[in-house]
Design a protein around this motif. Structure first.
Motif, PDB file in Angstrom:
ATOM      1  N   VAL A 146       0.835  -1.199   0.000  1.00  0.00           N
ATOM      2  CA  VAL A 146       0.000   0.000   0.000  1.00  0.00           C
ATOM      3  C   VAL A 146       0.872   1.253   0.000  1.00  0.00           C
ATOM      4  O   VAL A 146       2.028   1.236   0.436  1.00  0.00           O
ATOM      5  CB  VAL A 146      -0.945   0.028   1.227  1.00  0.00           C
ATOM      6  CG1 VAL A 146      -1.937  -1.122   1.161  1.00  0.00           C
ATOM      7  CG2 VAL A 146      -0.162  -0.027   2.528  1.00  0.00           C
ATOM      8  N   GLN A 147       0.283   2.328  -0.512  1.00  0.00           N
ATOM      9  CA  GLN A 147       0.952   3.620  -0.540  1.00  0.00           C
ATOM     10  C   GLN A 147       0.784   4.299   0.818  1.00  0.00           C
ATOM     11  O   GLN A 147      -0.339   4.529   1.272  1.00  0.00           O
ATOM     12  CB  GLN A 147       0.327   4.503  -1.629  1.00  0.00           C
ATOM     13  CG  GLN A 147       0.428   3.931  -3.026  1.00  0.00           C
ATOM     14  CD  GLN A 147       1.709   4.329  -3.716  1.00  0.00           C
ATOM     15  OE1 GLN A 147       2.602   4.930  -3.111  1.00  0.00           O
ATOM     16  NE2 GLN A 147       1.813   4.021  -4.992  1.00  0.00           N
ATOM     17  N   ILE A 148       1.895   4.621   1.443  1.00  0.00           N
ATOM     18  CA  ILE A 148       1.846   5.272   2.752  1.00  0.00           C
ATOM     19  C   ILE A 148       1.162   6.638   2.634  1.00  0.00           C
ATOM     20  O   ILE A 148       1.487   7.438   1.759  1.00  0.00           O
ATOM     21  CB  ILE A 148       3.267   5.455   3.310  1.00  0.00           C
ATOM     22  CG1 ILE A 148       3.919   4.090   3.538  1.00  0.00           C
ATOM     23  CG2 ILE A 148       3.261   6.268   4.607  1.00  0.00           C
ATOM     24  CD1 ILE A 148       5.404   4.169   3.881  1.00  0.00           C
ATOM     25  N   GLY A 149       0.188   6.859   3.497  1.00  0.00           N
ATOM     26  CA  GLY A 149      -0.481   8.155   3.567  1.00  0.00           C
ATOM     27  C   GLY A 149      -1.482   8.433   2.474  1.00  0.00           C
ATOM     28  O   GLY A 149      -1.997   9.562   2.389  1.00  0.00           O
ATOM     29  N   HIS A 150      -1.803   7.457   1.640  1.00  0.00           N
ATOM     30  CA  HIS A 150      -2.688   7.724   0.504  1.00  0.00           C
ATOM     31  C   HIS A 150      -4.029   8.310   0.970  1.00  0.00           C
ATOM     32  O   HIS A 150      -4.687   7.777   1.855  1.00  0.00           O
ATOM     33  CB  HIS A 150      -2.953   6.441  -0.277  1.00  0.00           C
ATOM     34  CG  HIS A 150      -3.854   6.646  -1.453  1.00  0.00           C
ATOM     35  ND1 HIS A 150      -3.436   7.253  -2.614  1.00  0.00           N
ATOM     36  CD2 HIS A 150      -5.175   6.361  -1.631  1.00  0.00           C
ATOM     37  CE1 HIS A 150      -4.438   7.314  -3.465  1.00  0.00           C
ATOM     38  NE2 HIS A 150      -5.505   6.784  -2.888  1.00  0.00           N
TER      39      HIS A 150
END
Length: 305
Positions: A146-150
């Motif tokens: 997953v993309q951190i902070g998305h």
């Protein structure tokens, strides 16, 4: 005092690889933003289908390569890396616009950490630039990358920090790290993955080779998001299948302990999104066929959840 390592990197030649299918309305702006920030010393390599007419959109590139068949981000980017000459290699999606200072901030970030083989900045959503697209890659409890902070509001002034890996959407790598972390096929991005999870799988190999990854939020880029796959059967095949292969590479002999969690999450997703089923089935079949090539007996890079 500036360290010798920082000094050597500050003057390193930098190459940017931009793969494109020619469908992005931001391609020209992408290349112009690269040239504006990197200047004449930046080498821009554009990888596009041989029959694609780019008009004058590609004039900012120093080199245009024909994308290898059957295509995909991994193969196109590998071709660009092989043809480029920079000690530092940037991977740039054709719908991403780096902002002023991006090259300098990430170069400085790598220079400050000799064991960092990759770095990315704050990738922000192009249409809502106050929102984060991603600050790096991590794995959630379901073994999804997953993309951190998305989706979160971007906070200026965040310090640089170590992360599991970087998103190849907009990232900077040391060529030496990429060479040391090549796959068993001798590839930087594993072309068996085509597109999706190829950067997360590479992040695992970089860590296994002893390299770290950095998130440097002072370097910013705007990202429009995918305009090519569009939720197709093929897209879901890559996503569901490649996830299993990337996790197998990541966990080594602990992979078996994670299999039930991977399958449970897939089934939960498909109950909510039944239209993905055809793609997921195709992805599972491909992952099953390739799984032995990605599994190994090494130590897990992260403990099973």
């Amino acid at each position: 005092m500036v360290s010798p390592h920082r000094g050597s990197l500050a003057s390193a030649h930098l190459s940017a690889i931009v793969p494109t299918l020619g469908k992005s309305p931001w391609l020209r702006a992408c290349l112009e933003a690269l040239r504006a920030d990197g200047g004449k010393d930046l080498e821009i390599v554009l990888v596009a289908p041989a029959d694609l007419d780019l008009d004058d959109a590609g004039e900012a590139a120093d080199l245009r390569l024909d994308a290898p068949a059957p295509g995909g981000f991994a193969a196109a980017t590998n071709a660009g890396i092989a043809a480029s000459s920079g000690e530092l290699v940037a991977t740039i999606n054709d719908d991403a616009l780096i902002q002023p200072g991006w090259c300098a901030e990430l170069t400085a970030g790598l220079a400050a950490d000799p064991q960092a083989g990759a770095a990315q900045g704050a990738n922000l959503q192009l249409r809502q630039p106050h929102l984060v697209d991603g600050l790096g890659l991590e794995w959630n409890r379901w073994w999804q990358a997953v993309q951190i902070g998305h989706g979160e509001i971007f906070e200026a002034g965040l310090p640089a920090r170590r992360v599991f890996g970087v998103s190849a959407t907009v990232a900077l790598y040391r060529r030496r790290a990429l060479e040391q972390a090549k796959s068993d096929l001798g590839q930087v991005f594993d072309e068996r993955l085509h597109s999706y999870y190829e950067d997360a799988e590479l992040a695992g190999r970089l860590r296994r080779a002893g390299w770290r990854a950095l998130s440097v939020p002072a370097a910013r880029a705007l990202h429009a998001g995918s305009t090519t796959a569009g939720g197709s059967v093929q897209q879901w095949s890559w996503i569901y299948g490649n996830r299993w292969l990337a996790v197998a590479q990541l966990l080594g002999h602990d992979f078996s302990a994670a299999r039930s969690r991977l399958l449970l999450r897939d089934l939960r997703d498909l109950l909510r999104h039944p239209r993905r089923l055809r793609g997921a089935l195709a992805g599972w079949r491909r992952a099953r066929r390739l799984l032995a090539e990605f599994r190994h007996d090494g130590e897990a890079l992260l403990p099973p959840h």
